[in-house]
Structures are given as structure tokens and as C-alpha cells.
Design a protein around this motif. Sequence first.
Motif, mmCIF file in Angstrom:
data_model
loop_
_atom_site.group_PDB
_atom_site.id
_atom_site.type_symbol
_atom_site.label_atom_id
_atom_site.label_comp_id
_atom_site.label_asym_id
_atom_site.label_seq_id
_atom_site.Cartn_x
_atom_site.Cartn_y
_atom_site.Cartn_z
ATOM 1 N N VAL A 108 0.858 -1.186 0.000
ATOM 2 C CA VAL A 108 0.000 0.000 0.000
ATOM 3 C C VAL A 108 0.894 1.235 0.000
ATOM 4 N N ALA A 109 0.619 2.146 -0.918
ATOM 5 C CA ALA A 109 1.353 3.417 -0.964
ATOM 6 C C ALA A 109 0.621 4.429 -0.091
ATOM 7 N N PHE A 110 1.359 5.227 0.636
ATOM 8 C CA PHE A 110 0.722 6.265 1.460
ATOM 9 C C PHE A 110 1.368 7.621 1.205
ATOM 10 N N LYS A 111 0.585 8.657 1.407
ATOM 11 C CA LYS A 111 1.065 10.026 1.242
ATOM 12 C C LYS A 111 0.621 10.837 2.451
ATOM 13 N N LEU A 112 1.538 11.613 3.009
ATOM 14 C CA LEU A 112 1.252 12.402 4.196
ATOM 15 C C LEU A 112 0.932 13.842 3.834
ATOM 16 N N SER A 169 5.852 10.674 1.491
ATOM 17 C CA SER A 169 5.195 9.476 0.976
ATOM 18 C C SER A 169 6.077 8.265 1.213
ATOM 19 N N GLY A 170 5.491 7.092 1.039
ATOM 20 C CA GLY A 170 6.241 5.864 1.235
ATOM 21 C C GLY A 170 5.343 4.668 0.982
ATOM 22 N N TYR A 171 5.785 3.496 1.465
ATOM 23 C CA TYR A 171 5.043 2.269 1.247
ATOM 24 C C TYR A 171 5.011 1.453 2.533
ATOM 25 N N VAL A 172 3.935 0.704 2.708
ATOM 26 C CA VAL A 172 3.861 -0.250 3.807
ATOM 27 C C VAL A 172 3.553 -1.614 3.204
ATOM 28 N N ARG A 173 4.271 -2.633 3.650
ATOM 29 C CA ARG A 173 4.027 -3.984 3.174
ATOM 30 C C ARG A 173 3.447 -4.801 4.326
ATOM 31 N N PHE A 174 2.210 -5.242 4.153
ATOM 32 C CA PHE A 174 1.537 -6.018 5.183
ATOM 33 C C PHE A 174 1.827 -7.504 4.999
ATOM 34 N N LEU A 184 -4.176 6.461 1.620
ATOM 35 C CA LEU A 184 -3.645 5.178 1.170
ATOM 36 C C LEU A 184 -4.148 4.811 -0.219
ATOM 37 N N ASP A 185 -3.272 4.219 -1.005
ATOM 38 C CA ASP A 185 -3.621 3.726 -2.334
ATOM 39 C C ASP A 185 -2.974 2.370 -2.543
ATOM 40 N N GLN A 191 9.855 7.062 -5.341
ATOM 41 C CA GLN A 191 9.055 7.117 -4.140
ATOM 42 C C GLN A 191 7.572 7.091 -4.402
ATOM 43 N N LYS A 192 7.167 7.562 -5.578
ATOM 44 C CA LYS A 192 5.728 7.666 -5.841
ATOM 45 C C LYS A 192 5.361 6.802 -7.020
ATOM 46 N N ILE A 193 4.780 5.663 -6.776
ATOM 47 C CA ILE A 193 4.329 4.810 -7.869
ATOM 48 C C ILE A 193 2.836 4.960 -7.998
#
Length: 460
Positions: free
Chosen positions: A232-236, A360-365, A395-396, A456-458
Motif C-alpha cells: 500500500v502506498a501512502f502520502k502524508l 510518501s512511502g510504502y507499507v508492506r503487510f 492510502l492507495d 518514491q511515488k508509484i
Amino acid sequence: MAKPTLDEETAKKVIRQVEFYFSDSNLPRDKFLRNTINESDDGMVSLALICSFSRMRGHLGLGDAKPEDVSEDTVKAVAETLRTSTFLKVSDDGKKVGRVTELAKPEEVIEQSDVRTIAASPLEYDVKLEDVELFFNKYAKVNSVRLPRHVADKRLFSGTALIEFSTEEDAANVLKQILSYAGVELELKPKKDFDDERAKQEEEVEKTRSQVGSNRNNKANARPDYPEGLIVAFKLKRNSSGGSEEQNGTVAPVNNIGGAPKTDGEQDTPQNITEETEQNVSGDVDEGNDKDNVEENEENEEDTTGAENEVQESKGLGEEKSTIADYKDNKDVVLREDLKSIFQKFGTVKFIDFKIGSDSGYVRFEDAGTAQKARAAAVLAEEGGLIVKNFVATLDPVTGDAEREYWNLLRTNQEKHRDNFKSNRGRGGKHNRGGKHFRGKHSRSSDSGSRPNKVQKIAA
């Protein structure tokens, strides 16, 4: 009435930026700007248009302004600043700017530039242009730095930087050096070798795409060789109660400790950009020639000459812990630990791809169900996302080609890391620097050091 003026720091950035737009390093490759010059009667370009380019908007604080939105006072202030340049000329009415000297044949200029250019790899996915420039400027004067995109996905940095030096002799001397960046020995080669290898890679990519296209119907039900739905990509963005600025406008990145906080306009440093892609980092010229293309293409390469903040190549764990402790209670600074505490409410978090100061960044669950829960909670939240200190995280999902590329790059970097580790052990740990991984940082989990070499931004 006093003439509108720019402050000293902004004036320096504006001069560097506009001089780069018209420089031999950029203009031959910048189809849009070159066409604009050729279409004008006097070989000059509207200053309002120049001010609307994204890097210039960042320096001038113009938001998302289009050429028609740029105020007359802003144009006048920029014109007065550019009149001090010996490389540029400004029209008498202060509304246009151009080169003092005419550009030679683009193909000849590019050929001359290429012999002064070397390729250096591997570099981490989010390396900053000014950092690369500062590093190589220790060995010879750097004219510009380009960060070409991955041949298989133009949203991703290829991991190789192209550094143009002021002379062919300087480039040749640097090629003889044995250099390490962020704890990893660099492979240095002439740009011609890089171009040859890239051409072969592009051929392979085209073959693969053709095969995939012809077999798509037969393989419609085939399962991918990676777990789907975990990324999931996230942006703050700053919570509306505290303004609308993104995090990068409020805090300096960890690797800028001791320096002034970097603003969003400085994240890539100021300098070269009209023909490649905003947010990307490409040395590959996009052949589009409209204004939208320019705005898209403005962030991708930068001449970092004059950058002031020297960034450390690597940082010890003790210093990193100190930084985390300093920012732990600061509501304006988001840490990876803050993000983890939010995301793990929905299930197990395997890895968070994020650096202090990023927006921005990514989280891997661990599983797709957890990722879905997190995204659903963000969408349903009244604030439009998950609250992290004074910020809202939207989140995207990362799906399709972007997801496949993520896993491919992850595996590739894992293999590179293992190879580098074995190689460094064989040489007595010369370049291992106390067990640091590919990115030059200590491992926080089993995933550290094997992050995909991606931008950083996909776009999902």
C-alpha cells in the motif's frame, strides 16, 4: 514605487534554475523548450511560462500556478534577478528571457556532453540529485546529474546516475577511481557503455512485452509469482486543522542533520528539468512537446551545482536512535515507528519504506486482508485518511505492473545484497562498513537493505 525583488536565497536558486534550462546540458535534450525558442521571433521565451515550470513554482511559492496566473510583480522580480546573469538576456520590457549566445547544433552539443559523462551504479532508489553532485564534485567539477528511469517502468529510477563533468579529461580521471557510495563500491563506466547496455535492455523489454501480449488470452487465469495485495502506498498531508502543507515542508530529512530543513521545492535541488518527468528522475527525453508534458517532465534531472547541504553518505545506528528520540514527541515529524503503530492496528506489518522528512512511502503487510482493512479505514475516516501525529495518511493500493515491478526489484536487490555481502567478506569487509546493507543503513528488520530500487511515488 520600489521595484519588486526576490530575497537573496531565492534569487540564487532562480538564476541557477533558469541558467540550467537554457544550458548546453539541458537545452539540446529539451524538446519543448527548444521548440518554444524556435517558434518565437526573437529566440526568447515568456518569463511567465518559465515561472510556471514546477521547480520555479517551488522556488517562487506559486503553488500550481499556470503561466496566466503568474503575477506581473513576480515576472518583474524574476526579470530583475536574471538581468544579473552573464549567460542570459532579458527583453527590454522584462517579459522574456533567452540565451546570450545561440545554441550549436543539438546533436553536436549532445555528442560533446556525452564524452564528458560517466555512469555510476548502484544507487538507492530515492537518492537525491544534489547528494550525487556533492559526492562527485569532490573529484571534479560537475556540470549536471541525471537519474534515468528503469527501462521496464518509467516510474522507477534505474539505479544508475549519469554525471556530466566540465571536461572530458575530468571524466576520464574519475573513471579510474575506486569509489564507494553509501557503503557500496560503485561501478563506473563511460556513458557510451551505459547507452549500449540500455539499448539491449530495451530490446529485451519489448520482446517480453510482445510475448506477454500474444499470450495474454491463454494466460488470463495464470497466477503471478508474487503475493498480491500486500503493498500500500501512502502520502502524508498536514491535517486541515494545521494547514495543508506536506511533511517535507516542515522537517529536514534524517540525512540532513545539522542543516536547515528542506522545503518541498528543494527535495531534488533546483536545477535541470523541463524535458523529463516530474517526480521521476530520468535522463531519457520524453518526446512530448506540450505544456502539460513539461510540467510532468520538470523534476527528473537536476544540475546540482551550488547545492549547499552536504549529506552524510552513511549514518550509524546510534545517531539514528538519537534522531528518533529527538523527534519522538514532535507532532510535526513523522517517524517510521509512528506509522507502524498506526498500521499494525489492522494486522501484521512486514516493512515500512519511509524516511523522516518524506511525504510518501510504502507499507508492506503480511496479508492482503490486512492491507484491505487499512485502506478501508482510511477511506471511511472523516479526515480522508489515517491520523499520524499532525498529518493525515491517504492510502492507495499498488497493483498491476507497479506491484510486479516492486517484487521484481525487491528480489533483484536481495540478490545484489547477497552478492555484495559475499564479495565484501571476501575482501575483508573493506566496503561492508560494519555490516551495513545496500542502502548504507543498519537493518531494522529482515527486510532492511533489500528494498526495491524504485521511485518514491508509484501510481497505483
